[in-house]
Scaffold this motif. Structure first.
Motif, short mmCIF file in Angstrom:
data_model
loop_
_atom_site.label_atom_id
_atom_site.label_comp_id
_atom_site.label_asym_id
_atom_site.label_seq_id
_atom_site.Cartn_x
_atom_site.Cartn_y
_atom_site.Cartn_z
N GLY A 66 33.18 -12.79 19.34
CA GLY A 66 31.82 -12.34 19.08
C GLY A 66 31.06 -12.07 20.36
O GLY A 66 30.37 -11.05 20.49
N LYS A 67 31.16 -12.99 21.30
CA LYS A 67 30.47 -12.81 22.58
C LYS A 67 31.05 -11.63 23.35
O LYS A 67 30.30 -10.87 24.01
N GLU A 69 32.31 -8.88 22.12
CA GLU A 69 31.80 -7.64 21.52
C GLU A 69 30.32 -7.42 21.90
O GLU A 69 29.89 -6.31 22.20
N GLU A 70 29.56 -8.50 21.86
CA GLU A 70 28.14 -8.41 22.23
C GLU A 70 27.99 -7.93 23.68
O GLU A 70 27.17 -7.04 23.98
N GLN A 74 26.47 -4.33 25.58
CA GLN A 74 25.49 -4.36 26.68
C GLN A 74 26.02 -3.60 27.90
O GLN A 74 25.29 -2.84 28.53
#
Length: 424
Positions: A66-67, A69-70, A74
């Protein structure tokens, strides 16, 4: 399209905050230091930064999916080309993250190696950095690394110095390490000759050490009138510099400015610069310069003390703690700290920029040099002519008599001189 200055690289800084009890530095200050490291490397534009909290590193990718992809979103929006991870990243993690993010990635060790490579000026410094970079690269030989194929030039991203490329096998790297080690041995022998020449001049050595950016070079310039690079930048000084200084009503000394220390210094660089830092081990007095205005000045001091202990600094060598940058403190805090320093033995508060407290520092150095000299009686066989000559060159012999089968010398010297004599 975000406008970009030609020849510059858009970088993003990440500090993984691992929930460990042995972490000395707070994550926000660790991130600030990582950003300062990035600014110390020419050609980088830091366009973003952040702390990523990690309960446990993921073996394959360091961060969770998840991190990842986040962060990918960015980085894509900010058109990031290079991600700097302020911590260790395994070769597998680096390869996987580069694939997912479509960027180049450097860990803390790689970034510091890049800075050292950019800053080294002396032949010895250049060789030591090349050896450290090769040792680092040797541990990171992973298939499918294609973006590091070019030779070093400008921002090399630890592609390895000289003709070595990332896909070169370990044997090729080992051969180059052997070649560099031979060259370094020749340079080190030359430096040892210079050191031996200095030993003939009976000047005590005063070494400046401290966390990077503590103000050592500014203090060095103020005391010596030299023009050593002094910037608000990590690792502004890399190669050691020495100058002669006359103490008030005291002896002349050789003042030595050294590379700044830093937390989690890569092991490759600790080994590579051990020879350079031997100047500290030869010192008669060590000045531990602290940026007393920094929020983590105690943690930085602990890092420096750990490295000095690893180097094997003798307990006989006096260490003066110099609380620098008091001019940056509020008036009330400055008065309190100055009062504390005056009550603590071996501690001085000063400002290398304004000159406040420098006269007291010079007087304290002169006192320590006078107070550390010890008188002893040496017994030398007649054939030890070289040792006898060295003692006279140092100016420490107070008297001599000849017995039937040996020389007896009355010697007044510092612990550092005694240690150098023992190593002869």
């Amino acid at each position: 399209m975000i406008p970009q200055e030609p020849g510059r690289t858009r970088a993003w800084i990440l500090h993984p905050d691992l929930t460990r009890e042995d972490t000395r530095h707070a994550p926000e200050y660790a991130l600030a230091e990582a950003v300062s490291l990035a600014h110390a490397l020419p050609g980088l534009d830091v366009v973003g930064q952040g702390i990523v909290r990690l309960a446990k590193p993921v073996p394959a990718t360091l961060f969770g999916s998840g991190k990842i992809e986040e962060l990918r979103a960015q980085f894509a929006e900010a058109e990031v080309e290079l991600v700097l991870v302020d911590g260790p990243v395994t070769p597998v993690q680096q390869r996987n993250l580069e694939k997912k993010w479509k960027v180049k990635l450097l860990d803390r060790t790689g970034l510091i190696l890049e800075i050292f490579s950019d800053r080294a000026r002396t032949r010895e410094g250049v060789l030591q950095v090349e050896m450290a970079a090769l040792s680092y690269q040797r541990t990171r030989l992973v298939r499918a690394w294609t973006h590091l194929e070019r030779q070093r030039g400008g921002l090399g991203f630890v592609g390895g110095p000289g003709e070595t490329q990332i896909e070169a096998d370990r044997r090729a790297i080992d051969e180059q390490l052997v070649r560099l080690r031979r060259q370094l041995d020749r340079v080190v022998r030359t430096r040892e000759l210079h050191r031996a020449a200095r030993a003939k001049v009976p000047f005590p050595i005063v070494a400046l050490v401290g966390y990077t950016n503590a103000g050592k070079s500014t203090l060095f310039n103020r005391l010596t009138g030299a023009d050593v690079l002094a910037k608000d930048m990590l690792f502004a000084t890399l190669d050691p510099t020495m100058r002669r200084v006359k103490l008030p009503d005291g002896p002349e000394v050789i003042l030595s400015d050294t590379v700044g220390f830093i937390s989690d210094l890569p092991t490759q660089l600790v080994a590579a610069f051990r020879a350079t830092l031997e100047e500290v081990l030869e010192a008669d007095v060590v000045l531990h310069v602290r940026d007393i205005s920094h929020p983590e000045t105690r943690e930085q001091a602990a890092d420096v003390e750990d490295i000095l202990a690893d180097l094997g600094l003798s307990e006989d060598v006096p260490v003066l703690e110099v609380w620098n940058k008091i001019d940056l403190l509020p008036e009330t805090d400055r008065a309190i700290l100055s009062g504390r320093a005056s009550r603590e033995d071996g501690t001085l508060a000063l400002s290398a920029v304004t000159g406040e407290g420098l006269d007291v520092l010079l007087e304290e150095i002169a006192t320590r040099l006078g107070g550390t000299r010890q008188r002893t009686e040496l017994h030398l066989p007649y054939e030890a002519g070289r040792k006898r000559a060295w003692l006279y060159e140092q100016g420490v012999v107070q008297g001599e008599r000849r017995d039937e089968d040996e020389l007896v010398l009355d010697v007044l010297w510092t612990p550092a001189q005694a240690a150098r004599f023992e190593r002869m």
